[in-house]
Design a protein around this motif. Structure first.
Motif, PDB file in Angstrom:
ATOM      1  N   UNK A   1      45.833  31.890  43.319  1.00  0.00           N
ATOM      2  CA  UNK A   1      46.425  30.737  43.993  1.00  0.00           C
ATOM      3  C   UNK A   1      47.366  29.988  43.061  1.00  0.00           C
ATOM      4  N   UNK A   2      46.972  29.820  41.811  1.00  0.00           N
ATOM      5  CA  UNK A   2      47.784  29.048  40.870  1.00  0.00           C
ATOM      6  C   UNK A   2      49.100  29.775  40.576  1.00  0.00           C
ATOM      7  N   UNK A   3      49.005  31.106  40.410  1.00  0.00           N
ATOM      8  CA  UNK A   3      50.233  31.883  40.173  1.00  0.00           C
ATOM      9  C   UNK A   3      51.173  31.758  41.363  1.00  0.00           C
ATOM     10  N   UNK A   4      50.574  31.836  42.557  1.00  0.00           N
ATOM     11  CA  UNK A   4      51.394  31.743  43.768  1.00  0.00           C
ATOM     12  C   UNK A   4      52.103  30.392  43.832  1.00  0.00           C
ATOM     13  N   UNK A   5      51.378  29.315  43.478  1.00  0.00           N
ATOM     14  CA  UNK A   5      51.983  27.983  43.528  1.00  0.00           C
ATOM     15  C   UNK A   5      53.099  27.850  42.491  1.00  0.00           C
TER      16      UNK A   5
ATOM     17  N   UNK B   1      54.142  42.531  36.251  1.00  0.00           N
ATOM     18  CA  UNK B   1      52.730  42.697  36.625  1.00  0.00           C
ATOM     19  C   UNK B   1      51.756  42.213  35.542  1.00  0.00           C
ATOM     20  N   UNK B   2      52.097  42.419  34.262  1.00  0.00           N
ATOM     21  CA  UNK B   2      51.266  41.897  33.168  1.00  0.00           C
ATOM     22  C   UNK B   2      52.200  41.514  32.029  1.00  0.00           C
TER      23      UNK B   2
ATOM     24  N   UNK C   1      47.652  48.030  38.656  1.00  0.00           N
ATOM     25  CA  UNK C   1      46.960  48.952  39.551  1.00  0.00           C
ATOM     26  C   UNK C   1      47.531  48.912  40.955  1.00  0.00           C
ATOM     27  N   UNK C   2      46.979  49.779  41.835  1.00  0.00           N
ATOM     28  CA  UNK C   2      47.470  49.798  43.210  1.00  0.00           C
ATOM     29  C   UNK C   2      46.505  49.052  44.124  1.00  0.00           C
ATOM     30  N   UNK C   3      45.236  49.460  44.078  1.00  0.00           N
ATOM     31  CA  UNK C   3      44.222  48.790  44.902  1.00  0.00           C
ATOM     32  C   UNK C   3      43.830  47.452  44.276  1.00  0.00           C
ATOM     33  N   UNK C   4      43.847  47.413  42.943  1.00  0.00           N
ATOM     34  CA  UNK C   4      43.312  46.240  42.252  1.00  0.00           C
ATOM     35  C   UNK C   4      44.335  45.125  42.061  1.00  0.00           C
ATOM     36  N   UNK C   5      45.601  45.360  42.426  1.00  0.00           N
ATOM     37  CA  UNK C   5      46.624  44.337  42.177  1.00  0.00           C
ATOM     38  C   UNK C   5      46.365  43.096  43.016  1.00  0.00           C
ATOM     39  N   UNK C   6      46.451  41.953  42.389  1.00  0.00           N
ATOM     40  CA  UNK C   6      46.266  40.709  43.130  1.00  0.00           C
ATOM     41  C   UNK C   6      47.023  39.570  42.467  1.00  0.00           C
ATOM     42  N   UNK C   7      47.161  38.488  43.216  1.00  0.00           N
ATOM     43  CA  UNK C   7      47.871  37.318  42.698  1.00  0.00           C
ATOM     44  C   UNK C   7      47.013  36.118  43.070  1.00  0.00           C
TER      45      UNK C   7
ATOM     46  N   UNK D   1      51.762  38.152  35.430  1.00  0.00           N
ATOM     47  CA  UNK D   1      50.570  37.900  36.249  1.00  0.00           C
ATOM     48  C   UNK D   1      49.312  38.293  35.462  1.00  0.00           C
ATOM     49  N   UNK D   2      48.185  37.697  35.841  1.00  0.00           N
ATOM     50  CA  UNK D   2      46.935  38.015  35.154  1.00  0.00           C
ATOM     51  C   UNK D   2      46.398  39.358  35.624  1.00  0.00           C
ATOM     52  N   UNK D   3      46.438  39.600  36.930  1.00  0.00           N
ATOM     53  CA  UNK D   3      45.854  40.829  37.480  1.00  0.00           C
ATOM     54  C   UNK D   3      46.826  41.531  38.420  1.00  0.00           C
ATOM     55  N   UNK D   4      48.047  41.731  37.947  1.00  0.00           N
ATOM     56  CA  UNK D   4      49.028  42.396  38.816  1.00  0.00           C
ATOM     57  C   UNK D   4      49.046  43.901  38.655  1.00  0.00           C
TER      58      UNK D   4
END
Lengths: 212, 299
Positions: free
Chosen positions: B121-125, B78-79, B113-119, B108-111
């Motif tokens: 586009x560049x990480x996904x690619x 996650x981080x 928290x529970x509500x705040x977790x996100x991924x 990940x940069x912002x993986x």
């Protein structure tokens, strides 16, 4: 030292109990702490931690951390216990002003217009508490989930208390937590052995087979 | 049918094994000689295993199957803070490498928290350039179930780890390995790492089955051999593994702009590499990605 972790999800509570134990061991704080209580509210989500420091740790005096020589118009001071240096400097600067207290080297000070007995009489039990609290805070921030960016320090009456969440924390949340903390702690009904179970295995495993 | 193996033993007379593999029509994937120790990974026809075993016994080495050889796996944390790394992600990555995989740890940069977790586009690619992703989650069941939504639409198979023993639809979930602050040392803990590696193997098998519906005309390890022979500058690449084998392609650690023409002109069995594969620019450091086309796409 007792560690209690409570939550409606017991597996998670157990994990945080282990985390706290490990953080304390890593910073060797076992002697400084009497009790740790952790409560995790999964609904909100909220993380609450309260630490009761050990008051019976031996008190230190000025003679334990510095060596002083009189020099007519002032004193020369060498700080022998370096871990108290930042707190001691802060104390001296506040008391005598930055002009009179000069830091010649890292642990070597010159103070003008005071005598040795003046310095020795300064009460420094606060320094010890400040140093202890800094260590405990370091430990707390190793335990709190990194995503919980909103933290509030609720320390009072010698207890170190923090509340953290990823959402804004309201007064009601704090009141609710205080109410939960006023109850006696509950022991967890599970152990790590219930999660990482022992498996049957042969007594003899060939060397290469043991790690692949 | 080709199968992957790892040889570990003395470097003395290791040429004997290399020659046997080449005679049997196999391919050497990596060959590392550290002083007296040799570590050779290769693909060889599975029906010739007895020949190889006899040769290995003769030169007093050890051989084992490497089910994950020729795969590139992303281990996602996650981080990169001390809350999550190094334990247990490095243990997982290390264990996958022992089974032959090439692993990359991605923080990940912002993986968090529970509500705040996100991924983003560049990480996904970057993650989707790999064959399988191993995603490390936390200790609470509800958090895992909610957080997995952010990762559910990845195009590659996902292996998820977390502490509670639950089941999550749409991915391979392995319990017993959450946010733990210690290295896995005990046998029971190592068994969990084995479970994770088995989960990754299952995901790889599924992926291989998908590819076997329309397999590429030339297997990727043959392509790797030819690229190594025909692209001269790859030998001077400073990357520790300049050519990385994937299930259905290659990652070539050379700049795309300068070398993609040269790579697409590599000749293999009468084809140009550009004809039988898609040569793409990697999101990560502008490197070259070769993705093999199915037989039906090759004229």
């Amino acid at each position: 030292m007792e560690i209690y972790a409570e939550s409606s999800d017991e597996v998670g509570a157990l994990a945080y109990k282990m985390l706290a134990k490990d953080a304390i061991a890593e910073l060797s704080l076992g002697r400084l702490i009497n009790e740790v209580r952790i409560y995790i509210d999964i609904e909100k989500p909220l993380f609450f931690i309260r630490i009761k420091p050990n008051p019976s740790v031996k008190k230190i005096g000025m003679e334990d951390i510095v060596e002083i020589t009189d020099k007519g118009d002032g004193v020369e001071m060498e700080i022998t216990d370096e871990k108290y240096a930042p707190y001691l400097l802060d104390l001296l600067w506040k008391k005598y002003g930055e002009e009179r207290v000069q830091q010649i080297e890292r642990n070597y000070l010159e103070i003008k217009g005071v005598s040795k007995s003046d310095i020795m009489a300064l009460p420094i039990s606060e320094l010890q508490e400040q140093e202890r609290d800094a260590l405990i805070q370091d430990m707390i921030f190793r335990i709190i989930p990194i995503g919980f960016r909103i933290t509030k320090n609720l320390s009072e009456n010698g207890m170190i208390t923090y509340i953290a969440s990823e959402n804004p924390i309201s007064e009601e949340d704090i009141e609710r937590m205080e109410e939960i903390m006023s109850r006696p702690p509950e022991e967890l009904s599970i152990d790590i052995k219930d999660i990482i179970k022992e498996r049957e295995r042969e007594l003899f495993v060939p060397y290469k087979g043991s790690y692949v | 049918m080709y199968e992957n193996f790892i040889f570990e033993g003395g470097s003395y007379k290791h040429r004997k094994l290399v020659e046997l593999v080449e005679d049997l029509g196999g391919y050497i994937i990596t060959k590392r000689i550290f002083a007296q120790e040799a570590h050779i990974t290769f693909a060889a026809p599975s029906e010739d295993y007895d020949h190889i075993k006899r040769c290995v016994d003769e030169i007093q080495g050890m051989i084992r199957k490497a089910p994950l050889l020729g795969t590139e796996i992303a281990v996602i944390s996650p981080t990169i803070t001390r809350h999550h790394l190094p334990h247990p992600f490095c243990d997982i990555a290390e264990f996958l490498r022992r089974r032959g995989a090439q692993t990359n740890i991605i923080g990940l940069a912002r993986g968090v928290g529970r509500r705040t977790a996100q991924i983003n586009r560049r990480e996904r690619m970057i993650i989707e350039e790999h064959d399988v992703a191993v995603l490390g989650m936390g200790n609470f069941e509800r958090c895992i179930r909610e957080k997995i939504q952010a990762f559910s639409d990845l195009k590659i198979p996902l292996v998820v780890t977390g502490l509670p023993k639950i089941e999550i639809p749409g991915c391979i979930y392995i319990g017993g390995c959450g946010r733990m602050p210690f290295k896995f040392k005990k046998l029971d803990e190592i068994d969990i790492l084995k479970d994770i590696a088995d989960g990754v193997e299952r995901a790889i098998e599924k992926r291989k089955e998908e590819i076997s519906i329309d397999p590429p005309p030339i297997p990727p390890f043959v392509v790797k051999d030819e690229v190594w022979k025909q692209v001269e500058d790859i030998k001077y690449s400073l990357a520790p593994a300049p050519l990385v084998l994937k299930i259905n392609g290659l990652r070539i650690k050379l700049p795309y702009d300068k070398y993609h023409d040269q790579v697409s002109n590599v000749e293999i069995a009468g084809y140009r590499l550009g004809e039988i594969s898609e040569i793409k620019r990697s999101v990560y450091r502008n490197r070259i990605l070769v993705e093999m086309l199915g037989e039906s796409m090759v004229s």
